[in-house]
Design an enzyme around this catalytic site. Structure first.
Site, PDB file in Angstrom:
ATOM      1  N   TYR A 112       0.881  -1.155   0.000  1.00 27.51           N
ATOM      2  CA  TYR A 112       0.000   0.000   0.000  1.00 27.51           C
ATOM      3  C   TYR A 112       0.919   1.206   0.000  1.00 27.51           C
ATOM      4  CZ  TYR A 112      -4.635   1.997   0.538  1.00 27.51           C
ATOM      5  OH  TYR A 112      -5.823   2.653   0.304  1.00 27.51           O
ATOM      6  N   TRP A 114       2.165   4.133   0.479  1.00 26.15           N
ATOM      7  CA  TRP A 114       2.410   5.399   1.160  1.00 26.15           C
ATOM      8  C   TRP A 114       3.794   5.460   1.797  1.00 26.15           C
ATOM      9  CZ3 TRP A 114      -0.401   9.735   0.909  1.00 26.15           C
ATOM     10  CH2 TRP A 114      -1.729   9.670   0.510  1.00 26.15           C
TER      11      TRP A 114
END
Length: 766
Positions: A112, A114
């Protein structure tokens, strides 16, 4: 700060900055061109701290001694430190074994993205490039943030362009007269942006609109979802009931004949079906303001007056991302589009519909006119995928069928999870269930700089560097600068960057030259920049000059753009990519799927857990699990700024004074928040900023569980996802529904368990 320090440009998802090493400390100062730097920069120095870092490759003892296989001991077992050579041999051998025995469709590539604002050291790109080179993997699609909205908007507006190219802030600041904000535009969220934000402009744009005379209406259970200096009219609304309010506003427009008939006739499809539902001809219940008041708590008189005000002013109907992160989350988005369509202002400057203003800094900033340097990932020959929020379902129920956007799909049988970038024990719901799911694969491999809960649930942990320990290119598709992200620190311990790890693994697995193309970190940065410059930005300087300068301006200012202005100007020549070519107030496609949890037009669908459900008699509070103000998701929760907001070392939970008094609670108490799925401890903040019947606890506290007598987990640090329900928003989108859940609260009496989430692991500890 002494000027003799060697300041180096860098960037993060919460802003551009410069950093310098000062002895054992890291100093940080914001970019001088940023008018309102994010306070999250106060966490950056935490990346350099030994606290919670992984310094050596680790292997779970049970996996090392017994070999691969499902194991309920994951998450609480002992680790053994090994050399890099041994760790890489183990990873390469296990990848080869699973591929040979089960095929690439048994490997799930989790990420994911980020982890870094960099274009090269983007963990998601790195792991996908590696697994594609290996022969493919099962992937996830969509996001936890927008799982319901993107798919719904593709049906209703023909694309999800609204999320990338909404009306820009200069147009709103100049033209919007009435901002009607469902879920608000919280300033805390505008600190962050995928890829970085060199100029935080949202607060100033909103203040400019306010100075011009714009009015702000806030529908939310939390009053500070709009800044006080905008003088918003706060209308508390029961969590999860915004759709009823939106439908009632639409009902008033239709009932009183103040909707824009010409716009609806020319630009919309399906009005007759939607009208029959609004007026109650399909279900016997007109969607009147009195009906909405009973559901939402919003006074009927307020709704009637607001509908008339909206029709007589240039109005933006704004729906936050948070509203679609709940059961039936598609409905408030669709109802918002329908309301804006009835007002007839879609395509006009400052009017129409907005989705995500205040969600991230880049919403409304306008996209760049050219792409950015991007690491090529290759192609994935494995067709299987899952919606991102359905990972526990996939691991627990291989071979089970489920619905998704008109298709009947089957969960694959995953034997190996390879996670690089991100922390599913932050993003996912019902963490007791997720822990059971992570026990099922043969092997879990994780790249991690920190000793997060995801690292604790791995079999092999490969220590990766943080952003300050690498060089990179920092940029976002809606920001003004390309940043030369120069390395500030030497790698901690034996940590290595993801690219170097994957290069060594690719060599062991026989595709090293194809993966690396003979380049090290600097070689890739130069190649990505020069390829981009040659294709899209011939005006840009050579790489060496850019790197010496530290940054490159990509544009002078935010562009002026009005969403769907071209469609409004000529819908016949520029139709939408919907089956009708129009805005679909009713979708025959969605209706044809036959989903009872997402019918063919915007609808009020009662969720299983809300103030009006039978379960509320036993669990009377609605938990709002929103994004934190003190960090990005769970990143750098051990940083100075994030830790400064804790209450007695635990995540703060806010409650209304009436709810606290009724339970004998006082400000600063450690409370236990609980339901049937689990419990957590939090530090109580008593405030009238939240409406009665609500407890607000942000996500992102590092998961620190202890088992309880009923077989669930209690997070002693305050992670709300031990409480939230792991279920899709609907069968249409299968989005994340983690925003709202029913709970109760009591004071925690007895000895307080210590928070261990940030502790160093001694050798041999879990």
């Amino acid at each position: 700060m002494p000027d003799e320090l060697s300041w180096r440009p860098h960037s993060s998802h919460w802003g551009a900055f410069a950093a310098a090493r000062d002895g054992s400390l890291v100093r940080v100062r914001p970019h001088p061109g940023d008018p309102q730097p994010s306070p999250l920069l106060g966490n950056v120095a935490g990346a350099s701290q030994r606290t919670a870092r992984v310094g050596r490759p680790l292997v779970r003892r049970g996996w090392l001694e017994r070999g691969p296989g499902p194991d309920p001991a994951r998450g609480g077992a002992e680790f053994v430190a090994v050399s890099w050579a041994e760790a890489l041999d183990l990873v390469a051998g296990e990848l080869s074994r699973v591929r040979a025995a089960h095929g690439p469709g048994a490997i799930f590539g989790g990420s994911y993205g980020w982890g870094s604002a960099g274009r090269f050291h983007h963990a998601q790109s790195q792991v996908h490039r590696f697994l594609n080179g290996l022969g493919g993997y099962v992937r996830s699609v969509e996001t936890y943030s927008l799982g319901a909205s993107r798919i719904l908007l593709r049906h209703v507006l023909g694309s999800d362009e609204l999320l990338e190219q909404p009306t820009t802030w200069p147009v709103l600041a100049e033209h919007t007269e009435l901002f009607v904000c469902f879920g608000g535009m919280p300033a805390k969220n505008t600190s962050v942006n995928a890829g970085g934000a060199s100029r935080h402009q949202v607060p100033d744009r909103l203040r400019a609109a306010h100075r011009r005379g714009a009015r702000f209406i806030l529908f939310s259970p939390i009053s500070d979802d709009l800044a006080d200096d905008l003088d918003p009219v706060w209308q508390p609304v029961r969590p999860g009931t915004d759709t009823a309010v939106l439908l009632a506003l639409a009902y008033v427009l239709v009932r009183d004949g103040s909707y824009d008939r010409d716009f609806v006739a020319r630009y919309c499809a399906g009005f007759d079906e939607f009208h029959r539902y609004l007026t109650g001809r399909t279900d016997g219940q007109p969607k009147t303001p009195s009906w909405a008041e009973e559901i939402s708590g919003v006074p009927a008189s307020f709704l009637t007056g607001l509908a008339h005000e909206m029709a007589s002013h240039r109005t933006l109907v704004s729906v936050s991302w948070s509203l679609q992160r709940a059961r039936h989350g598609e409905q408030p988005v669709w109802a918002g589009v329908a309301l804006a369509a009835l007002l007839g202002q879609i395509g006009l400057p400052g009017g129409g519909f907005g989705h995500g203003y205040g969600a991230v800094a880049g919403a409304g900033a306008g996209r760049l006119e050219f792409p950015l340097p991007t690491l090529p990932q290759g192609s994935n020959p494995v067709p299987e995928f899952i919606p991102v929020a359905r990972i526990a379902d996939m691991l627990l129920h291989p071979g089970t069928s489920y619905d998704f956007d008109g298709h009947r799909l089957t969960y694959p049988d995953i034997r190996l999870v390879y996670w690089c970038g991100g922390n599913p024990f932050h993003h996912h719901q019902d963490l007791t269930r997720l822990r059971r799911a992570f026990a099922r694969p043969d092997t879990v491999i994780v790249h991690e700089p920190f000793r997060t809960a995801t690292a604790r649930h791995a079999d092999i942990v490969l220590p990766s560097t943080t952003t300050l320990e690498r060089n990179d290119l920092g940029a976002a598709g809606n920001d003004d600068l390309l940043i030369a992200m120069r390395q500030v620190l030497a790698p901690f311990g034996q940590s290595r960057n993801d690219y170097d790890i994957f290069t060594d693994l690719a060599e062991r697995l026989g595709f090293g030259p194809e993966f690396s193309q003979g380049r090290d970190e600097t070689g890739w940065l130069r190649a990505l920049y020069e390829q981009w410059r040659g294709r899209h930005a011939g005006w840009a300087p050579a790489f060496e000059d850019f790197w010496a300068a530290g940054e490159l301006p990509l544009r002078a200012d935010t562009p002026r753009r009005t969403f769907l202005a071209g469609y409004r100007a000529d819908p016949d020549r520029a139709p939408l990519r919907t089956p009708s070519g129009r805005i679909e107030l009713y979708s025959a496609t969605i209706a044809g799927y036959g989903y009872d949890d997402c019918p063919g037009h915007p609808s009020w669908l009662e969720p299983e857990e809300w103030h009006g459900s039978a379960k509320a008699a036993r669990l009377p509070l609605v938990l709002v699990a929103n994004n934190p103000a003190s960090r990005l998701h769970s990143q750098l929760d051990h940083g100075e700024y994030s830790r400064s907001t804790k209450v007695r070392g635990r995540e703060p939970a806010r409650m209304h004074p009436d709810d606290a008094a009724g339970r004998g609670l006082r400000d600063g108490d450690v409370i236990r928040i609980f339901n049937d799925r689990g419990s957590c401890l939090a530090g109580l903040v008593v405030t009238d900023r939240v409406m009665p019947g609500v407890v607000q606890l942000s996500t992102g506290a590092w998961f620190d569980p202890v088992p309880t007598a009923d077989g669930t987990l209690m997070c002693v640090h305050g992670n709300p996802n031990v409480l939230t329900r792991d279920i899709g928003t609907s069968r249409l989108t299968q989005g994340c529904a983690g925003q709202l859940t029913l709970v109760d609260v009591a004071r925690f009496d007895g000895p307080l368990p210590p928070v261990r989430a940030f502790d160093e692991w001694p050798e041999g500890a879990p």
